[in-house]
Enzyme design. Structure first.
Site, PDB file in Angstrom:
ATOM      1  N   ASP A  30       3.931  -7.200   9.459  1.00 13.05           N
ATOM      2  CA  ASP A  30       2.709  -6.753   8.796  1.00 13.05           C
ATOM      3  C   ASP A  30       1.699  -6.314   9.861  1.00 13.05           C
ATOM      4  O   ASP A  30       1.493  -7.011  10.858  1.00 13.05           O
ATOM      5  CB  ASP A  30       2.150  -7.900   7.928  1.00 13.05           C
ATOM      6  CG  ASP A  30       1.138  -7.411   6.913  1.00 13.05           C
ATOM      7  OD1 ASP A  30       0.115  -6.819   7.324  1.00 13.05           O
ATOM      8  OD2 ASP A  30       1.362  -7.616   5.705  1.00 13.05           O
ATOM      9  N   ASN A  86       3.304  -9.776  -4.498  1.00 11.90           N
ATOM     10  CA  ASN A  86       2.240  -9.391  -5.420  1.00 11.90           C
ATOM     11  C   ASN A  86       2.657  -8.190  -6.266  1.00 11.90           C
ATOM     12  O   ASN A  86       3.251  -7.243  -5.754  1.00 11.90           O
ATOM     13  CB  ASN A  86       0.981  -9.029  -4.627  1.00 11.90           C
ATOM     14  CG  ASN A  86       0.476 -10.186  -3.779  1.00 11.90           C
ATOM     15  OD1 ASN A  86       0.519 -11.336  -4.210  1.00 11.90           O
ATOM     16  ND2 ASN A  86       0.029  -9.901  -2.576  1.00 11.90           N
ATOM     17  N   GLN A  93      -1.907  -6.780  -5.169  1.00 11.72           N
ATOM     18  CA  GLN A  93      -1.036  -5.761  -4.558  1.00 11.72           C
ATOM     19  C   GLN A  93      -1.891  -4.576  -4.114  1.00 11.72           C
ATOM     20  O   GLN A  93      -2.663  -4.028  -4.903  1.00 11.72           O
ATOM     21  CB  GLN A  93       0.038  -5.296  -5.553  1.00 11.72           C
ATOM     22  CG  GLN A  93       1.089  -4.399  -4.894  1.00 11.72           C
ATOM     23  CD  GLN A  93       2.221  -4.003  -5.847  1.00 11.72           C
ATOM     24  OE1 GLN A  93       2.124  -4.197  -7.053  1.00 11.72           O
ATOM     25  NE2 GLN A  93       3.277  -3.447  -5.286  1.00 11.72           N
ATOM     26  N   HIS A  99       7.575  -5.088  -2.019  1.00 14.96           N
ATOM     27  CA  HIS A  99       7.758  -5.777  -0.731  1.00 14.96           C
ATOM     28  C   HIS A  99       7.555  -7.267  -0.912  1.00 14.96           C
ATOM     29  O   HIS A  99       6.792  -7.716  -1.770  1.00 14.96           O
ATOM     30  CB  HIS A  99       6.800  -5.221   0.331  1.00 14.96           C
ATOM     31  CG  HIS A  99       5.362  -5.277  -0.076  1.00 14.96           C
ATOM     32  ND1 HIS A  99       4.802  -4.381  -0.961  1.00 14.96           N
ATOM     33  CD2 HIS A  99       4.378  -6.148   0.256  1.00 14.96           C
ATOM     34  CE1 HIS A  99       3.532  -4.685  -1.139  1.00 14.96           C
ATOM     35  NE2 HIS A  99       3.254  -5.753  -0.423  1.00 14.96           N
TER      36      HIS A  99
HETATM   37  P1  5GP Z   1       0.130  -6.342  -0.711  1.00 11.61           P
HETATM   38  O1  5GP Z   1      -1.349  -6.628  -0.674  1.00 11.61           O
HETATM   39  O2  5GP Z   1       0.394  -5.011  -1.370  1.00 11.61           O
HETATM   40  O3  5GP Z   1       0.953  -7.457  -1.270  1.00 11.61           O
HETATM   41  O4  5GP Z   1       0.569  -6.236   0.802  1.00 11.61           O
HETATM   42  C1  5GP Z   1       0.476  -5.069   1.561  1.00 11.61           C
HETATM   43  C2  5GP Z   1       0.582  -5.484   3.015  1.00 11.61           C
HETATM   44  O5  5GP Z   1       0.858  -4.318   3.789  1.00 11.61           O
HETATM   45  C3  5GP Z   1      -0.701  -6.097   3.581  1.00 11.61           C
HETATM   46  O6  5GP Z   1      -0.434  -7.418   4.041  1.00 11.61           O
HETATM   47  C4  5GP Z   1      -1.088  -5.149   4.708  1.00 11.61           C
HETATM   48  O7  5GP Z   1      -1.595  -5.829   5.830  1.00 11.61           O
HETATM   49  C5  5GP Z   1       0.211  -4.439   5.023  1.00 11.61           C
HETATM   50  N1  5GP Z   1       0.044  -3.093   5.528  1.00 11.61           N
HETATM   51  C6  5GP Z   1      -0.806  -2.141   5.042  1.00 11.61           C
HETATM   52  N2  5GP Z   1      -0.660  -1.000   5.746  1.00 11.61           N
HETATM   53  C7  5GP Z   1       0.299  -1.228   6.673  1.00 11.61           C
HETATM   54  C8  5GP Z   1       0.885  -0.420   7.691  1.00 11.61           C
HETATM   55  O8  5GP Z   1       0.552   0.738   7.895  1.00 11.61           O
HETATM   56  N3  5GP Z   1       1.876  -0.991   8.438  1.00 11.61           N
HETATM   57  C9  5GP Z   1       2.270  -2.274   8.245  1.00 11.61           C
HETATM   58  N4  5GP Z   1       3.237  -2.749   9.045  1.00 11.61           N
HETATM   59  N5  5GP Z   1       1.733  -3.064   7.299  1.00 11.61           N
HETATM   60  C10 5GP Z   1       0.755  -2.554   6.534  1.00 11.61           C
END
Ligand code: 5GP
Ligand code: ZN
Length: 135
Positions: A30, A86, A93, A99
Site C-alpha cells: 500500500d 471494504n 472503499q 482488493h
Molecule cells: P480502500 O480504501 O479502497 O479499501 O483501499 C484503497 C487503498 O489503496 C488505500 O489503503 C490506499 O492507501 C491505497 N492506494 C491508493 N492509491 C494507491 C497507489 O497509487 N498505489 C498503491 N500502492 N496504493 C494505493
C-alpha cells in the site's frame, strides 16, 4: 477500466512495489500504509467489489492471502494480523477495484479496526436470522 488506478497498476502504467504476481493476482505494498508491510491483493481482472467478484476467483484469492500472511509472519516481526476488505464508499472503499488489505500488527502500533457494538434482543437476532438464512 480507463479511470481505475489499480487497473493502471496492473497494466504497469503506474508503478507499484510488487511482492507477488501470477496470472490472476498482483500483491503490492500500500502506498499510504497503516503499518509497515501493509499489502493489498488485487485481482488482475476489474471487479468493483464483493458483489461483483467471481466466487472461484475469490476462493483462489483467499488461498493466496493465507500464503502471503504466512510469509509475512515469517519475515516481519509481527504480533498479529488484520485482514480488511471494504465494499462501497460508505464502508470506506476508496478504490473501486476489488482488493484485500493485509495489515501486519506490531506491539504498540496505532492501527485501529473497531466498531461500536449493538445490544440486540434475542427477538431481533431471530428476525434477522430468518431473513438471512440460506440453505
Ligand atoms: P480502500 O480504501 O479502497 O479499501 O483501499 C484503497 C487503498 O489503496 C488505500 O489503503 C490506499 O492507501 C491505497 N492506494 C491508493 N492509491 C494507491 C497507489 O497509487 N498505489 C498503491 N500502492 N496504493 C494505493
Ligand atoms: Zn480496475
Amino acid at each position: 477500466m480507463d479511470n481505475c488506478i489499480f487497473c493502471k497498476i496492473i497494466s504497469g502504467d503506474i508503478p507499484s512495489a510488487t511482492i507477488y504476481e501470477d496470472d490472476e493476482f498482483k500483491v503490492i505494498l500500500d502506498r499510504f500504509p497503516s503499518n509497515v508491510g501493509h499489502a493489498l491483493i488485487l485481482t488482475k481482472k476489474h471487479y468493483a467489489n464483493i458483489f461483483e467478484i467471481d466466487e472461484d476467483v475469490a476462493g483462489r484469492l483467499f488461498k493466496l492471502a493465507v500464503k502471503v500472511s504466512k510469509n509475512m509472519k515469517d519475515v516481519l516481526n509481527l504480533e498479529a494480523m488484520n485482514i480488511v476488505q471494504n465494499n462501497g464508499e460508505m464502508a470506506g472503499q476508496t478504490v473501486h477495484h476489488f482488493h484485500l488489505h493485509l495489515i501486519p500488527r506490531y506491539v504498540g502500533d496505532k492501527v485501529s479496526v473497531k466498531w461500536e457494538q449493538l445490544d440486540l434482543t434475542d427477538e431481533q437476532i431471530s428476525e434477522v436470522q430468518s431473513k438471512l438464512k440460506m440453505n
